[in-house]
Design a protein around this motif. Structure first.
Motif, PDB file in Angstrom:
ATOM      1  N   MET A 104       0.918  -1.771   0.099  1.00 24.34           N
ATOM      2  CA  MET A 104      -0.282  -0.293  -0.463  1.00 24.34           C
ATOM      3  C   MET A 104       1.533   1.111   0.220  1.00 24.34           C
ATOM      4  O   MET A 104       1.771   1.314   0.959  1.00 24.34           O
ATOM      5  N   THR A 105       0.116   2.540  -0.166  1.00 25.58           N
ATOM      6  CA  THR A 105       1.578   3.079  -0.616  1.00 25.58           C
ATOM      7  C   THR A 105       1.270   3.955   0.200  1.00 25.58           C
ATOM      8  O   THR A 105      -0.025   3.815   1.315  1.00 25.58           O
ATOM      9  N   GLU A 106       1.607   5.364   0.400  1.00 23.72           N
ATOM     10  CA  GLU A 106       1.602   6.352   1.981  1.00 23.72           C
ATOM     11  C   GLU A 106      -0.071   6.898   1.519  1.00 23.72           C
ATOM     12  O   GLU A 106      -0.382   7.502   0.507  1.00 23.72           O
ATOM     13  N   LEU A 107      -0.413   6.907   2.577  1.00 21.33           N
ATOM     14  CA  LEU A 107      -1.794   7.735   2.511  1.00 21.33           C
ATOM     15  C   LEU A 107      -1.504   9.032   3.398  1.00 21.33           C
ATOM     16  O   LEU A 107      -1.306   9.559   4.783  1.00 21.33           O
ATOM     17  N   LEU A 108      -1.230  10.325   2.401  1.00 21.24           N
ATOM     18  CA  LEU A 108      -1.422  12.156   2.890  1.00 21.24           C
ATOM     19  C   LEU A 108      -2.281  12.323   3.585  1.00 21.24           C
ATOM     20  O   LEU A 108      -3.218  12.200   4.420  1.00 21.24           O
ATOM     21  N   SER A 109      -1.833  13.153   5.200  1.00 26.48           N
ATOM     22  CA  SER A 109      -2.257  13.398   6.165  1.00 26.48           C
ATOM     23  C   SER A 109      -3.119  14.768   5.338  1.00 26.48           C
ATOM     24  O   SER A 109      -2.281  15.607   4.793  1.00 26.48           O
ATOM     25  N   ASN A 110      -3.844  15.263   6.349  1.00 24.10           N
ATOM     26  CA  ASN A 110      -4.534  16.601   6.171  1.00 24.10           C
ATOM     27  C   ASN A 110      -4.335  17.468   7.246  1.00 24.10           C
ATOM     28  O   ASN A 110      -4.006  16.265   8.284  1.00 24.10           O
ATOM     29  N   TYR A 111      -4.932  18.460   7.074  1.00 28.14           N
ATOM     30  CA  TYR A 111      -4.135  18.712   8.246  1.00 28.14           C
ATOM     31  C   TYR A 111      -5.074  20.662   8.489  1.00 28.14           C
ATOM     32  O   TYR A 111      -5.662  21.452   7.689  1.00 28.14           O
ATOM     33  N   LEU A 112      -5.827  19.986  10.082  1.00 24.87           N
ATOM     34  CA  LEU A 112      -6.608  20.401  10.067  1.00 24.87           C
ATOM     35  C   LEU A 112      -6.941  20.883  11.455  1.00 24.87           C
ATOM     36  O   LEU A 112      -6.029  19.448  11.801  1.00 24.87           O
ATOM     37  N   VAL A 113      -7.255  21.542  12.368  1.00 26.09           N
ATOM     38  CA  VAL A 113      -7.797  22.244  13.619  1.00 26.09           C
ATOM     39  C   VAL A 113      -5.774  22.217  14.865  1.00 26.09           C
ATOM     40  O   VAL A 113      -6.048  21.695  15.366  1.00 26.09           O
ATOM     41  N   GLY A 114      -5.179  22.121  13.456  1.00 27.47           N
ATOM     42  CA  GLY A 114      -3.917  22.700  14.180  1.00 27.47           C
ATOM     43  C   GLY A 114      -3.180  21.240  14.207  1.00 27.47           C
ATOM     44  O   GLY A 114      -2.194  21.352  15.019  1.00 27.47           O
ATOM     45  N   ARG A 115      -3.390  20.561  13.672  1.00 24.98           N
ATOM     46  CA  ARG A 115      -3.061  19.168  13.728  1.00 24.98           C
ATOM     47  C   ARG A 115      -3.066  18.012  12.151  1.00 24.98           C
ATOM     48  O   ARG A 115      -4.202  18.005  11.994  1.00 24.98           O
ATOM     49  N   TRP A 116      -2.448  17.101  12.217  1.00 27.46           N
ATOM     50  CA  TRP A 116      -2.179  16.312  10.982  1.00 27.46           C
ATOM     51  C   TRP A 116      -3.119  15.000  11.341  1.00 27.46           C
ATOM     52  O   TRP A 116      -2.938  14.539  12.015  1.00 27.46           O
ATOM     53  N   GLN A 117      -4.263  14.922  10.632  1.00 26.82           N
ATOM     54  CA  GLN A 117      -4.770  13.700  11.266  1.00 26.82           C
ATOM     55  C   GLN A 117      -5.547  12.969   9.128  1.00 26.82           C
ATOM     56  O   GLN A 117      -5.725  13.767   8.554  1.00 26.82           O
ATOM     57  N   ALA A 118      -5.433  11.837   9.888  1.00 23.50           N
ATOM     58  CA  ALA A 118      -5.534  10.961   7.905  1.00 23.50           C
ATOM     59  C   ALA A 118      -6.623  10.706   8.461  1.00 23.50           C
ATOM     60  O   ALA A 118      -7.872  10.736   9.218  1.00 23.50           O
ATOM     61  N   GLY A 119      -7.209  10.968   6.506  1.00 27.33           N
ATOM     62  CA  GLY A 119      -9.170  10.248   6.788  1.00 27.33           C
ATOM     63  C   GLY A 119      -8.903   8.526   7.488  1.00 27.33           C
ATOM     64  O   GLY A 119      -7.864   7.917   7.527  1.00 27.33           O
ATOM     65  N   THR A 120     -10.106   8.359   7.805  1.00 30.63           N
ATOM     66  CA  THR A 120     -10.036   6.829   8.057  1.00 30.63           C
ATOM     67  C   THR A 120     -10.918   5.993   6.772  1.00 30.63           C
ATOM     68  O   THR A 120     -11.270   4.859   6.422  1.00 30.63           O
ATOM     69  N   GLY A 121     -10.899   7.081   5.822  1.00 27.66           N
ATOM     70  CA  GLY A 121     -11.491   5.840   4.553  1.00 27.66           C
ATOM     71  C   GLY A 121      -9.825   5.078   3.400  1.00 27.66           C
ATOM     72  O   GLY A 121      -9.493   5.730   3.961  1.00 27.66           O
ATOM     73  N   ALA A 122     -10.162   4.246   2.570  1.00 31.96           N
ATOM     74  CA  ALA A 122      -8.933   3.442   1.856  1.00 31.96           C
ATOM     75  C   ALA A 122      -8.263   4.516   1.205  1.00 31.96           C
ATOM     76  O   ALA A 122      -7.120   4.135   1.241  1.00 31.96           O
ATOM     77  N   GLY A 123      -9.437   5.511   1.114  1.00 38.76           N
ATOM     78  CA  GLY A 123      -8.762   6.890   0.027  1.00 38.76           C
ATOM     79  C   GLY A 123      -8.199   6.506  -1.479  1.00 38.76           C
ATOM     80  O   GLY A 123      -8.498   5.027  -1.846  1.00 38.76           O
ATOM     81  N   THR A 124      -8.035   7.494  -1.773  1.00 37.71           N
ATOM     82  CA  THR A 124      -7.870   7.730  -4.024  1.00 37.71           C
ATOM     83  C   THR A 124      -7.103   7.990  -4.702  1.00 37.71           C
ATOM     84  O   THR A 124      -5.271   8.413  -3.518  1.00 37.71           O
ATOM     85  N   ALA A 125      -6.338   6.942  -4.669  1.00 37.77           N
ATOM     86  CA  ALA A 125      -4.663   6.548  -5.137  1.00 37.77           C
ATOM     87  C   ALA A 125      -4.739   8.290  -6.208  1.00 37.77           C
ATOM     88  O   ALA A 125      -5.006   8.169  -7.451  1.00 37.77           O
TER      89      ALA A 125
END
Ligand code: NAP
Length: 523
Positions: free
Chosen positions: A1-22
């Motif tokens: 699996m490739t890296e899941l990029l994090s989002n930056y929101l509410v002043g912290r890095w957060q990964a989505g909870t889904g499988a992601g779009t490549a």
């Protein structure tokens, strides 16, 4: 699996909870990274940006905010090589084309840092002079521009993941307005990396800069009356944004940059092979091939006097034939890939649509690919279309209506200046038109005739041939945007860009009170 990029929101890095779009390499077809925004608490993210980011930014003066832009620029410059690697892999662009995006973005950021510094130690701007409201001069009106107490949401297109971020974020942050960026999924990696580098350097206050990668679902729903949204992308998505309740019911200010049938016009009186003729040919070939024609400002329609149709077609075709297409990692390649399989399919469909009304003068599908597998790579050579007689120009409605977002332009002959100007205007409002000629008076007159239907008129006479900044290059000093079909938006244009992030208000008061506004250190 490739890296899941994090989002930056509410002043912290957060990964989505889904499988992601490549995200894919458009030349090799390999998967690179994934993005996902599932499960983010968007309401908390927007509140945090508004309350923490906005309050902290507004406490600073323009000069202090400009210093933050300069600091961000230094961080980005230090990481430039990584951005080029991402662009090669994810956008499939050759180095010169990556530069248009990456260095163009850095240049724009630096320009706003300098302009902001010159605004000095103040937190608002005056708009015009005081105006008397009655006979007695004691009670007057003074317009002021103050930072909006909201957040700026940017929904961006795939073709400029770096420049598209900074050309919007620089004026917003300089205005004291926090930014939430939602890059187009296909190329979100570069935007995310730039935000990551700047966030990790701890330059901006918490909440000033956030990034959400992946689906746009729910973002527009968060917008409140003092927020603004700036959209760049297709006319179809623009219509969705414009009709959203945030805009229609809550009066959220919106800026739209949509598609555009930009043009180049060779004025009458120029012989084949003349300097103006050569300048047009060179610029059209460049515009067709830079970033594989995936530029909102790229020339799509080329207008020339009837008598020059054949010679322009030959000169352009000769230049285009020299364009090597393929893997951007090969130094002999001048033009890389389109961004994705779906864009490749869209370009092929668009060409099929246009060739019902135009002939093929130079066939891009005949270009052999260098170092790339035609079955995998999203590469296509430049195609020049044309309609041979001037009356054909009038009937070719598809040429004036359809933006093929790739290395495609159409040559159209005209009878006289009035006919040429009428044909240019059939774009229904464009980002930019460029005019080529050697008669200064005729050029000035044509520029004024076309100004109301274009955000920018780029006028090239032989004396500026070597100095000019290019038809498609968006300079931060000049307006970017266009009326009508181009979306009706306005960006950049020097300090004019700050207007979108400020509110204008008339303060009616005694001259004594207004004097305090004119000496900002007093308030
Ligand atoms: P697009 O499909 O309209 O997508 C643009 C952005 O909108 C993407 O971030 C996309 O996210 C998002 N989006 C899609 N559906 C949405 C929805 N229902 N609500 C909110 N956001 C939504 O356009 P594109 O294909 O990326 O870009 C190509 C077009 O942009 C061309 O027509 C070009 O002319 C135009 N363009 C204009 C300018 C300019 O300055 N005028 C500059 C560059 C490009 P996802 O990627 O996740 O779908």
């Amino acid at each position: 699996m490739t890296e899941l990029l994090s989002n930056y929101l509410v002043g912290r890095w957060q990964a989505g909870t889904g499988a992601g779009t490549a995200l894919f390499d458009p030349v090799l077809g390999t998967e690179l990274v994934r993005v996902d925004a599932t499960g983010l608490d968007l309401a908390a993210g927007f509140d945090f940006a508004r309350e923490q980011g906005g309050t902290a930014l507004r406490a600073l003066t323009y000069r202090e905010r400009a210093a933050l832009l300069s600091a961000a620029l230094k961080v980005l410059q230090a990481n430039r090589d990584a951005y080029y690697e991402i662009a090669t892999a994810n956008s499939g662009t050759v180095k010169n084309d990556s530069a248009v995006d990456i260095d163009g973005g850095l240049f724009t950021l630096g320009t706003y840092a300098r302009m902001g510094d010159a605004l000095g130690e103040r937190r608002f701007m005056l708009d015009g002079d005081m105006a008397r409201l009655g006979k007695d001069p004691l009670f007057q009106s003074q317009h002021v521009l103050t930072s909006t107490h909201g957040v700026a949401l940017f929904i961006n297109a795939f073709n400029f993941p770096a420049w598209g971020l900074w050309e919007k974020a620089a004026p917003a942050l300089l205005s004291g307005v926090p930014v939430i960026i939602k890059p187009a999924t296909a190329t979100a990696w570069l935007t995310q990396r730039m935000v990551r580098d700047v966030v990790e350097a701890g330059i901006f206050p918490p909440g000033a800069l956030s990034v959400v990668c992946g689906s746009s679902a729910g973002l527009m729903d968060q917008l409140q009356p003092f927020d603004v949204v700036s959209f760049t992308g297709s006319a179809e998505t623009a219509a969705v944004i414009r009709s959203h309740p945030a805009v229609v019911q809550r009066s959220v200010r919106v800026n739209i940059e949509a598609d555009s049938l930009n043009s180049a016009l060779l004025l009458p009186g120029e012989a084949a092979g003349s300097p103006a003729f050569e300048l047009l040919v060179k610029e059209v070939a460049r515009e067709m091939t830079v970033k594989s024609g995936q530029k909102c400002t790229a020339i799509r329609r080329v207008f020339v006097p009837e008598a020059l149709y054949t010679s322009v077609a030959e000169a352009l075709s000769a230049r285009l034939a020299k364009t090597t297409v393929g893997n951007p990692r090969n130094d002999t390649v001048r033009m890389g890939a389109l961004v994705s399989r779906s864009q490749l399919a869209a370009v092929r469909d668009g060409l099929a649509h246009l060739t019902a009304q135009a002939e093929i003068l130079h066939d891009g599908s005949r270009h052999a690919l260098v170092d790339a597998d035609a079955a995998l790579a999203c590469c296509v050579g430049p195609t020049l279309l044309g309609t041979r007689d001037a009356s054909g120009s009038d009937g070719a409605d598809r040429i004036h209506d359809t933006e093929v977002f790739g290395p495609v332009a159409t040559l159209l002959p005209y009878r006289d200046t009035a006919h040429a100007l009428a044909l240019v205007r059939r774009g229904q409002g464009s980002l930019v038109t460029s005019l080529y000629g050697s008669d200064a008076a005729a050029l000035a007159s044509a520029a004024l005739e076309l100004a109301d239907s274009h955000g920018r008129v780029h006028v090239i006479s032989p004396d500026v041939g070597a100095l000019q900044t290019g038809h498609g290059n968006v300079m931060p000093q000049s307006l970017h945007g266009g009326p009508g079909r181009a979306g009706g938006g306005e960006e950049l244009g020097g300090l004019r860009a700050l207007n979108f992030y400020h509110r204008r208000s008339a303060v009616q008061a005694s001259t004594d009170v207004l004097a305090h506004l004119r000496t900002p250190s007093a308030v």
